[in-house]
Structures are given as C-alpha cells and as structure tokens.
Design an enzyme around this catalytic site. Structure first.
Site, PDB file in Angstrom:
ATOM      1  N   HIS A  52       0.772  -1.217   0.183  1.00 17.29           N
ATOM      2  CA  HIS A  52       0.036   0.169   0.012  1.00 17.29           C
ATOM      3  C   HIS A  52       1.011   1.286  -0.138  1.00 17.29           C
ATOM      4  O   HIS A  52       0.680   2.168  -0.741  1.00 17.29           O
ATOM      5  CB  HIS A  52      -1.036   0.116   1.400  1.00 17.29           C
ATOM      6  CG  HIS A  52      -1.657   1.322   1.507  1.00 17.29           C
ATOM      7  ND1 HIS A  52      -3.135   1.137   1.212  1.00 17.29           N
ATOM      8  CD2 HIS A  52      -1.486   2.389   1.778  1.00 17.29           C
ATOM      9  CE1 HIS A  52      -3.843   2.408   1.508  1.00 17.29           C
ATOM     10  NE2 HIS A  52      -2.678   3.223   1.759  1.00 17.29           N
ATOM     11  N   GLU A  53       1.733   1.397   1.105  1.00 16.58           N
ATOM     12  CA  GLU A  53       2.668   2.384   0.944  1.00 16.58           C
ATOM     13  C   GLU A  53       3.783   2.691  -0.325  1.00 16.58           C
ATOM     14  O   GLU A  53       3.779   3.870  -0.700  1.00 16.58           O
ATOM     15  CB  GLU A  53       3.597   2.486   2.145  1.00 16.58           C
ATOM     16  CG  GLU A  53       2.761   2.573   3.373  1.00 16.58           C
ATOM     17  CD  GLU A  53       1.669   3.550   3.624  1.00 16.58           C
ATOM     18  OE1 GLU A  53       1.962   4.733   3.071  1.00 16.58           O
ATOM     19  OE2 GLU A  53       0.739   3.497   4.621  1.00 16.58           O
TER      20      GLU A  53
ATOM     21  N   HIS B 277       1.789   4.458  -2.938  1.00 18.93           N
ATOM     22  CA  HIS B 277       1.831   5.841  -2.621  1.00 18.93           C
ATOM     23  C   HIS B 277       3.091   6.599  -3.189  1.00 18.93           C
ATOM     24  O   HIS B 277       3.118   7.356  -3.860  1.00 18.93           O
ATOM     25  CB  HIS B 277       1.620   6.350  -0.966  1.00 18.93           C
ATOM     26  CG  HIS B 277       0.197   6.386  -0.590  1.00 18.93           C
ATOM     27  ND1 HIS B 277      -0.921   6.721  -1.087  1.00 18.93           N
ATOM     28  CD2 HIS B 277      -0.261   5.512   0.596  1.00 18.93           C
ATOM     29  CE1 HIS B 277      -1.960   6.710  -0.552  1.00 18.93           C
ATOM     30  NE2 HIS B 277      -1.648   5.807   0.552  1.00 18.93           N
TER      31      HIS B 277
ATOM     32  N   ASP C 293      -4.786  -7.038   5.608  1.00 21.16           N
ATOM     33  CA  ASP C 293      -4.178  -7.554   4.565  1.00 21.16           C
ATOM     34  C   ASP C 293      -4.530  -8.798   3.555  1.00 21.16           C
ATOM     35  O   ASP C 293      -4.538  -8.880   2.445  1.00 21.16           O
ATOM     36  CB  ASP C 293      -2.716  -8.181   5.299  1.00 21.16           C
ATOM     37  CG  ASP C 293      -1.890  -7.090   5.574  1.00 21.16           C
ATOM     38  OD1 ASP C 293      -2.280  -5.836   5.447  1.00 21.16           O
ATOM     39  OD2 ASP C 293      -0.743  -7.457   5.941  1.00 21.16           O
TER      40      ASP C 293
END
Length: 315
Positions: free
Chosen positions: A225-226, A229, A286
């Site tokens: 997820h990060e 970004h 998750d």
C-alpha cells in the site's frame, strides 16, 4: 467506472479537499484491528510548509497524464534497489533479516501478480487487474539503536540526529521500520517531495510476513500500500466522499473500507458501483487486498520513464 479531469485548477482543488481529510485512527482503535495510513496527512503538512510542492506535483500530474495518453511508459521491468533502515529500542523492534526479506518477497509477488490470492479477483474486475511488472531487490540493511519509545509522522526517523538518513534516494527506495504510534501502520512520501525525506515508513509489527508481525496486518500488504503511494497512487476513495483517485478504471468509492468485506460491496456514490475493496489502495485488512488495476499500473509506470519524477529508477 469514473472519468477524471486533470486540469491544474482541479488538481489544486483536490489538494484543498484532501488537506481537510483525517486519515489516522485514534489510539483507542488499535493498529492491530484497523488500518491507519498517514501518507495524506504527511502530504498536507508538506504542502503547508512548502508552497512550491503543489506546483511540482501538478507538473508530475501533467507529465503522468501525457505519458499515459502517448503510451510513453516503461517498456520492460524496473528493478528497484531497497535499503531498509531499522530503528529499534527493544530486541523485538530490531527485526530480523528473515523478516525483512519476507517483505521484499511480498512486494515482488504483489507487484508481479504472483500473489496466491490474485486468482480471487472477481470476474467483474478481471479485465482491469494488472501485473505491474516492477521488482525489488534488497541492497542493504542499516540498523540503529535508539531511546525513542514510538515515532510520529514528523520524519524524525529520517534525520541524522535522531534516526537514519536515506541512502541515495534518487536511485534507491528507502524503507524505515520502527515502532509507530497513534494507531498508524505507515506512511509514504509522494513523488515531488524532498529527497531528504523520501521513502516509506512502516510499523515494525506490520513489516513483512513473519517474525513480529501481527494479524490482521501480517501479510506484508502495508508495504504494498505505502509503496503504491511512493509510486504516485492515491487512496482509492480519493480521500474525500466519492472522491477521485485519478485513475479511470477503479470504481468510485464513497469512503475507506476496513476489515474484509463480503463481495459485492456497493458504493453509495452516483451509479452505486461495486467497489474494488480488494485493491491495495483501500484500507482493508491484509488478506482482503490483492490487486492493482491497469490504470494504477499506468500511473506507476509513468514516473519511471525519461523525464518522470523517478526516472533514476527507470530504463
């Protein structure tokens, strides 16, 4: 499916809306039960501190849109070297090399459609599910013992006085593992920010898929997820009610989703589309997230081409 408009004015208005969005969860809602990502909060603080950042990010958006429209995308696989910076006060926080490598392995699976749950993508989204085709290799692990009990989103873990400075961030993805506070699992810096703070930060209990990780964030998807970004992806709900994530093939979400939702889950936005709750850029647990879309792949690929904001990693 939604359509997007990327004029400079609309983009700046988007920032204005997003700056009012609170993304972290309260300390009473433990990070062990509900996902908290502070990337947008960090971006809002950086935009306030540096007015020129909005202009740089607007230029990145214009470049991204042009790269997608003209198919100027990476024609091959980008391999990203990774340096993991471990900040620890306790033995448990000093995560093992095995745990670190497990995170690299998860990234390689998730970004190459090799994750075992990729086959679970519903038929409705099978036409847009993507093999991003980006790989990761662990280059080094840097460790530092500290007296800090927990870390916040002020980037103190990235400073020489208190943490570990990033290693050549224009050509290396820096990841920090530390004990995050405030119910935050992690945060990333979007393209366009300062090199001195570039990279991805994660709580040590959500780093990797073995060792100290705790359910429901024990499969390494916090990093997926990060890193999304870090590669210019927004939250799938656009950090606003029925907002835009600047991707054309993801359904409009009315808000973040938590836990693992039964399929289909309908949006309350115009047209009540089925939400892509299994997308890595939602807030589900998750085991509830396991796909990127082709539109997200195009956004990520655009930053690596010549002239892109992360072209130092590209071909």
């Amino acid at each position: 499916m939604k359509k997007i408009l990327l004029t400079a004015t609309a983009f700046l208005m988007l920032f204005s809306c997003q700056n009012d969005t609170t993304e972290t969860i309260t300390p009473n809602a433990s990070a062990l039960t509900k996902r908290g990502c502070a990337s947008q909060d960090v971006l809002a603080a950086q935009l306030k501190a540096d007015p020129t950042l909005a202009l740089r990010m607007n230029e990145i958006e214009a470049f991204t849109k042009n790269a997608i429209l003209t198919n100027r995308l990476v024609n091959g696989k980008v391999e990203i070297p990774v340096v993991v910076n471990v900040l620890y006060r306790t033995t448990a926080e000093n995560i093992s090399l095995t745990q670190i490598q497990s995170q690299i392995d998860v990234l390689n699976k998730d970004f190459n459609a090799l994750n075992s749950d990729y086959s679970s993508v519903p038929a409705l989204f099978s036409g847009v599910k993507a093999n991003v085709g980006i790989s990761f290799v662990l280059q080094n692990v840097v460790r530092r013992s500290t007296t800090t009990t927990s870390w916040s989103t002020d980037d103190a873990m990235k400073r020489s006085a208190t943490g570990i400075v990033p290693t050549t961030p224009t050509t290396v993805l820096n990841m920090w593992s530390c004990n995050m506070g405030g119910g935050i699992l992690g945060y990333a810096q979007f393209p366009g920010g300062a090199s001195s703070t570039d990279g991805v930060v994660m709580d040590n209990n959500a780093f990797g898929a073995t060792g100290t990780v705790t359910a429901p964030f024990n499969l390494g998807r916090t990093a997926t997820h990060e890193v999304g970004h870090w590669m210019n992806l927004r939250h799938i709900w656009g950090d606003a009610t029925c907002g835009s994530d600047l991707v054309s093939d993801t359904p409009t979400h009315n808000a973040a989703n938590y836990g693992v939702l039964a399929y289909p889950h309908y949006s309350t936005c115009t047209g009540t589309p089925v939400e892509m709750t299994m997308n890595y850029m939602d807030y589900t647990d998750d085991r509830g997230m396991y796909m990127f879309s082709n539109g997200q792949k195009s956004r990520m690929a655009a930053i690596f081409v010549s002239g892109g904001s992360r072209s130092g990693f590209g071909i």
